[in-house]
Design an enzyme around this catalytic site. Sequence first.
Site, PDB file in Angstrom:
ATOM      1  N   CYS A 107       0.775  -1.121   0.057  1.00 32.35           N
ATOM      2  CA  CYS A 107      -0.111  -0.030  -0.064  1.00 32.35           C
ATOM      3  C   CYS A 107       0.899   1.181   0.020  1.00 32.35           C
ATOM      4  CB  CYS A 107      -1.098   0.003   1.140  1.00 32.35           C
ATOM      5  SG  CYS A 107      -0.289   0.135   2.881  1.00 32.35           S
ATOM      6  N   ASN A 131       2.154   1.376   4.321  1.00 26.38           N
ATOM      7  CA  ASN A 131       2.534   0.136   5.167  1.00 26.38           C
ATOM      8  C   ASN A 131       2.136   0.383   6.529  1.00 26.38           C
ATOM      9  OD1 ASN A 131       5.320  -2.127   5.729  1.00 26.38           O
ATOM     10  ND2 ASN A 131       3.307  -2.476   5.304  1.00 26.38           N
ATOM     11  N   CYS A 185      -1.491   0.602   7.538  1.00 31.09           N
ATOM     12  CA  CYS A 185      -3.041   0.459   7.653  1.00 31.09           C
ATOM     13  C   CYS A 185      -3.178  -0.963   6.781  1.00 31.09           C
ATOM     14  CB  CYS A 185      -3.899   1.745   7.057  1.00 31.09           C
ATOM     15  SG  CYS A 185      -3.550   2.959   8.181  1.00 31.09           S
ATOM     16  N   ARG A 186      -3.368  -0.861   5.378  1.00 31.70           N
ATOM     17  CA  ARG A 186      -3.947  -1.864   4.599  1.00 31.70           C
ATOM     18  C   ARG A 186      -2.808  -2.889   4.398  1.00 31.70           C
ATOM     19  NH1 ARG A 186      -5.060   2.086  -0.273  1.00 31.70           N
ATOM     20  NH2 ARG A 186      -3.317   3.153   0.665  1.00 31.70           N
ATOM     21  N   SER A 187      -1.933  -2.697   3.958  1.00 30.94           N
ATOM     22  CA  SER A 187      -0.985  -3.963   3.527  1.00 30.94           C
ATOM     23  C   SER A 187      -0.583  -4.571   4.912  1.00 30.94           C
ATOM     24  CB  SER A 187       0.341  -3.617   2.692  1.00 30.94           C
ATOM     25  OG  SER A 187       1.055  -2.444   3.257  1.00 30.94           O
ATOM     26  N   ASP A 219      -8.404   3.799   1.361  1.00 28.38           N
ATOM     27  CA  ASP A 219      -7.451   4.016   2.512  1.00 28.38           C
ATOM     28  C   ASP A 219      -8.068   4.420   3.753  1.00 28.38           C
ATOM     29  OD1 ASP A 219      -5.239   5.008   3.972  1.00 28.38           O
ATOM     30  OD2 ASP A 219      -4.527   6.034   2.059  1.00 28.38           O
TER      31      ASP A 219
HETATM   32  P1  4NP Z   1      -1.760   2.826   4.138  1.00 28.03           P
HETATM   33  O1  4NP Z   1      -2.442   4.241   4.589  1.00 28.03           O
HETATM   34  O2  4NP Z   1      -1.248   3.096   2.699  1.00 28.03           O
HETATM   35  O3  4NP Z   1      -3.010   1.843   4.057  1.00 28.03           O
HETATM   36  O4  4NP Z   1      -0.764   2.606   5.042  1.00 28.03           O
HETATM   37  C1  4NP Z   1      -1.643   5.177   4.895  1.00 28.03           C
HETATM   38  C2  4NP Z   1      -0.889   5.501   5.928  1.00 28.03           C
HETATM   39  C3  4NP Z   1      -0.017   6.845   6.062  1.00 28.03           C
HETATM   40  C4  4NP Z   1      -0.198   7.931   5.031  1.00 28.03           C
HETATM   41  C5  4NP Z   1      -1.402   7.541   4.166  1.00 28.03           C
HETATM   42  C6  4NP Z   1      -1.916   6.538   3.746  1.00 28.03           C
HETATM   43  N1  4NP Z   1       0.408   9.249   5.278  1.00 28.03           N
HETATM   44  O5  4NP Z   1      -0.220   9.855   4.465  1.00 28.03           O
HETATM   45  O6  4NP Z   1       1.079   9.051   6.302  1.00 28.03           O
END
Ligand code: 4NP
Length: 150
Positions: free
Chosen positions: A9, A12, A14-16, A124
């Site tokens: 994702c 790294n 939340c989703r992955s 997300d």
């Molecule tokens: P992920 O979510 O891609 O599912 O881990 C996010 C985590 C952090 C951020 C964006 C999306 N960020 O902007 O820091």
Amino acid sequence: MTIKIMFVCLGNICRSPTAEGVFRGLAAQSELDVFIDSSGTSGWHNGDLPDTRAMAEANARGYDLSAQRSSQLKPQDFHEFDLILCMDNSNITKTEAIRPKGGNAKVKLFLDYAPNQSLREVPDPYYEHNFEAVFDLIEDASRGLIAELS
Ligand code: 4NP
């Protein structure tokens, strides 16, 4: 032969990492020989634990993400993994942008394994806070992937 799968994702956190933990948990109940990891297209959260909201939802469903730490996808991963499963199309674009010569990993959307879902991308939850819906999607795609590999 061990099948090596990388979930990807953006951050790294939340989703992955959720996909990594959920898939590992469900695959442990099968006979599958798999090696699982996850990473982000960004290195913004390198070394961080998964988001507390993801860890809480994981605990509520019987998964444990607490040993996982954020890391960034690297060109070498295209040599080491068979399958790189991305949460959204932006992840696919950024992933393909660092594919090295001779790096043969197949890159796909994770929700290709959840064909009955209307969504094709895992939204997300970092800003949307919809962790329950994200876990539902990820559990569904994990079961689809396990069925395909079994
Ligand atoms: P992920 O979510 O891609 O599912 O881990 C996010 C985590 C952090 C951020 C964006 C999306 N960020 O902007 O820091």
